[in-house]
Design an enzyme around this catalytic site. Structure first.
Site, PDB file in Angstrom:
ATOM      1  N   SER A 287      -6.478  -1.910   9.556  1.00 41.08           N
ATOM      2  CA  SER A 287      -5.032  -2.098   9.701  1.00 41.08           C
ATOM      3  C   SER A 287      -4.534  -3.151   8.718  1.00 41.08           C
ATOM      4  O   SER A 287      -5.324  -3.834   8.060  1.00 41.08           O
ATOM      5  CB  SER A 287      -4.707  -2.550  11.124  1.00 41.08           C
ATOM      6  OG  SER A 287      -5.213  -3.860  11.340  1.00 41.08           O
TER       7      SER A 287
ATOM      8  N   PHE B 171      -3.273  -6.718   7.686  1.00 43.34           N
ATOM      9  CA  PHE B 171      -3.674  -8.067   8.083  1.00 43.34           C
ATOM     10  C   PHE B 171      -5.112  -8.135   8.611  1.00 43.34           C
ATOM     11  O   PHE B 171      -5.483  -9.085   9.284  1.00 43.34           O
ATOM     12  CB  PHE B 171      -2.698  -8.664   9.110  1.00 43.34           C
ATOM     13  CG  PHE B 171      -1.274  -8.645   8.641  1.00 43.34           C
ATOM     14  CD1 PHE B 171      -0.829  -9.555   7.696  1.00 43.34           C
ATOM     15  CD2 PHE B 171      -0.386  -7.690   9.118  1.00 43.34           C
ATOM     16  CE1 PHE B 171       0.484  -9.523   7.243  1.00 43.34           C
ATOM     17  CE2 PHE B 171       0.927  -7.646   8.669  1.00 43.34           C
ATOM     18  CZ  PHE B 171       1.360  -8.570   7.735  1.00 43.34           C
TER      19      PHE B 171
ATOM     20  N   SER C 252      -7.773  -6.535   1.390  1.00 44.76           N
ATOM     21  CA  SER C 252      -7.645  -7.034   0.010  1.00 44.76           C
ATOM     22  C   SER C 252      -8.498  -8.275  -0.195  1.00 44.76           C
ATOM     23  O   SER C 252      -9.113  -8.452  -1.252  1.00 44.76           O
ATOM     24  CB  SER C 252      -6.184  -7.337  -0.322  1.00 44.76           C
ATOM     25  OG  SER C 252      -5.416  -6.153  -0.298  1.00 44.76           O
TER      26      SER C 252
ATOM     27  N   ASP D 131      -7.333  -1.182  -5.059  1.00 38.98           N
ATOM     28  CA  ASP D 131      -6.694  -1.660  -3.831  1.00 38.98           C
ATOM     29  C   ASP D 131      -5.548  -0.730  -3.440  1.00 38.98           C
ATOM     30  O   ASP D 131      -5.018  -0.007  -4.274  1.00 38.98           O
ATOM     31  CB  ASP D 131      -6.172  -3.085  -4.026  1.00 38.98           C
ATOM     32  CG  ASP D 131      -5.867  -3.781  -2.710  1.00 38.98           C
ATOM     33  OD1 ASP D 131      -6.622  -3.572  -1.728  1.00 38.98           O
ATOM     34  OD2 ASP D 131      -4.883  -4.538  -2.650  1.00 38.98           O
ATOM     35  N   GLU D 132      -5.178  -0.763  -2.164  1.00 41.36           N
ATOM     36  CA  GLU D 132      -4.075   0.053  -1.624  1.00 41.36           C
ATOM     37  C   GLU D 132      -4.258   1.525  -2.001  1.00 41.36           C
ATOM     38  O   GLU D 132      -3.324   2.222  -2.389  1.00 41.36           O
ATOM     39  CB  GLU D 132      -2.721  -0.475  -2.100  1.00 41.36           C
ATOM     40  CG  GLU D 132      -2.429  -1.913  -1.704  1.00 41.36           C
ATOM     41  CD  GLU D 132      -2.190  -2.111  -0.204  1.00 41.36           C
ATOM     42  OE1 GLU D 132      -2.236  -1.126   0.569  1.00 41.36           O
ATOM     43  OE2 GLU D 132      -1.956  -3.267   0.197  1.00 41.36           O
TER      44      GLU D 132
ATOM     45  N   ILE E 244       5.694   6.119   3.842  1.00 39.43           N
ATOM     46  CA  ILE E 244       5.458   5.046   2.878  1.00 39.43           C
ATOM     47  C   ILE E 244       6.685   4.157   2.770  1.00 39.43           C
ATOM     48  O   ILE E 244       7.768   4.608   2.442  1.00 39.43           O
ATOM     49  CB  ILE E 244       5.061   5.615   1.507  1.00 39.43           C
ATOM     50  CG1 ILE E 244       3.730   6.359   1.639  1.00 39.43           C
ATOM     51  CG2 ILE E 244       4.967   4.506   0.465  1.00 39.43           C
ATOM     52  CD1 ILE E 244       3.248   7.014   0.373  1.00 39.43           C
TER      53      ILE E 244
ATOM     54  N   CYS F 135      -3.233  -3.555  18.763  1.00 42.94           N
ATOM     55  CA  CYS F 135      -4.356  -2.822  19.346  1.00 42.94           C
ATOM     56  C   CYS F 135      -3.851  -1.448  19.793  1.00 42.94           C
ATOM     57  O   CYS F 135      -2.642  -1.179  19.793  1.00 42.94           O
ATOM     58  CB  CYS F 135      -4.946  -3.590  20.528  1.00 42.94           C
ATOM     59  SG  CYS F 135      -3.866  -3.646  21.975  1.00 42.94           S
TER      60      CYS F 135
END
EC number: 2.7.1.21
Length: 195
Positions: A16, A18, A22, A88-89, A171, A183
């Site tokens: 997820s 956070f 990265s 990344d991403e 997006i 959660c």
């Protein structure tokens, strides 16, 4: 990780928002530099939240990156002296990203990709599930639920502080002001109120 005697494999870092994806990608890239390996990092042009030419984690760690518009543009930057290719991403790339990653690994590169495995609705996101299926190594990270403190595997999109509707656009690049980790039990995706 296991000792690998052959060159060329795929590593997927997912989870997820956070959860540290990265940050983990940056950590792995920095470790290659200590080993005197040559690495290049890519990011989609759409990701310009913190920097146009860096991958930046939410806690401020960063590494230089080449922004690309299309997956196959990555090939234009690949040279023989490279050992490691990081992306990344990856969920924001077009459908060709799976083929690009396969080709690079088959050519002998260590390919590290990081991205969201689920969209804000809790459904598989983009090409990440396919990449997970073909990877030699998958690391699934979790954040901490911003509501109850349990392990968070989902990303909650908030619009004016309220959960986004199921049929809102998939997006929408943002940071903490529009997303938070949740959660399974605290994650909410209401039906569109306009229907």
């Amino acid at each position: 990780m296991y000792l690998i005697n052959q060159n060329g494999w795929i590593e997927v870092i997912c989870g997820s928002m956070f959860s540290g994806k990265s940050e983990e990608l940056i950590r792995r890239v920095r470790r290659t530099q200590f080993a005197k390996q040559h690495a290049i990092v890519f990011k989609p042009c759409i990701d310009n939240r913190y920097s146009e030419e860096d991958v930046v984690s939410h806690n401020g760690l960063k590494v230089k990156a080449v922004p690309v518009s299309a997956s196959k543009d990555i090939f234009e930057h690949i040279t023989e002296e490279l050992d490691v290719i990081a992306i990344d991403e990856v969920q924001f790339f077009d459908g060709d990203i799976v083929e690009v990653v396969q080709v690079l690994a088959n050519r002998g590169y260590r390919v590290i990709v990081a991205g969201l495995d689920q969209d804000f609705r809790g459904l598989p996101f983009g090409q990440v599930p396919q990449l997970m299926a073909i990877a030699e190594h998958v690391t699934k990270l979790q954040a901490v639920c911003s509501v109850c403190g349990s392990p968070a595997s989902r990303t909650q999109r908030l619009i004016d502080g309220e959960p986004a509707a199921f049929d809102d656009p998939i997006i929408l690049v943002g940071a903490s002001e529009s997303y938070e980790p949740r959660c399974r039990h605290c994650h909410a995706v209401p039906a569109n109120k306009d229907k």
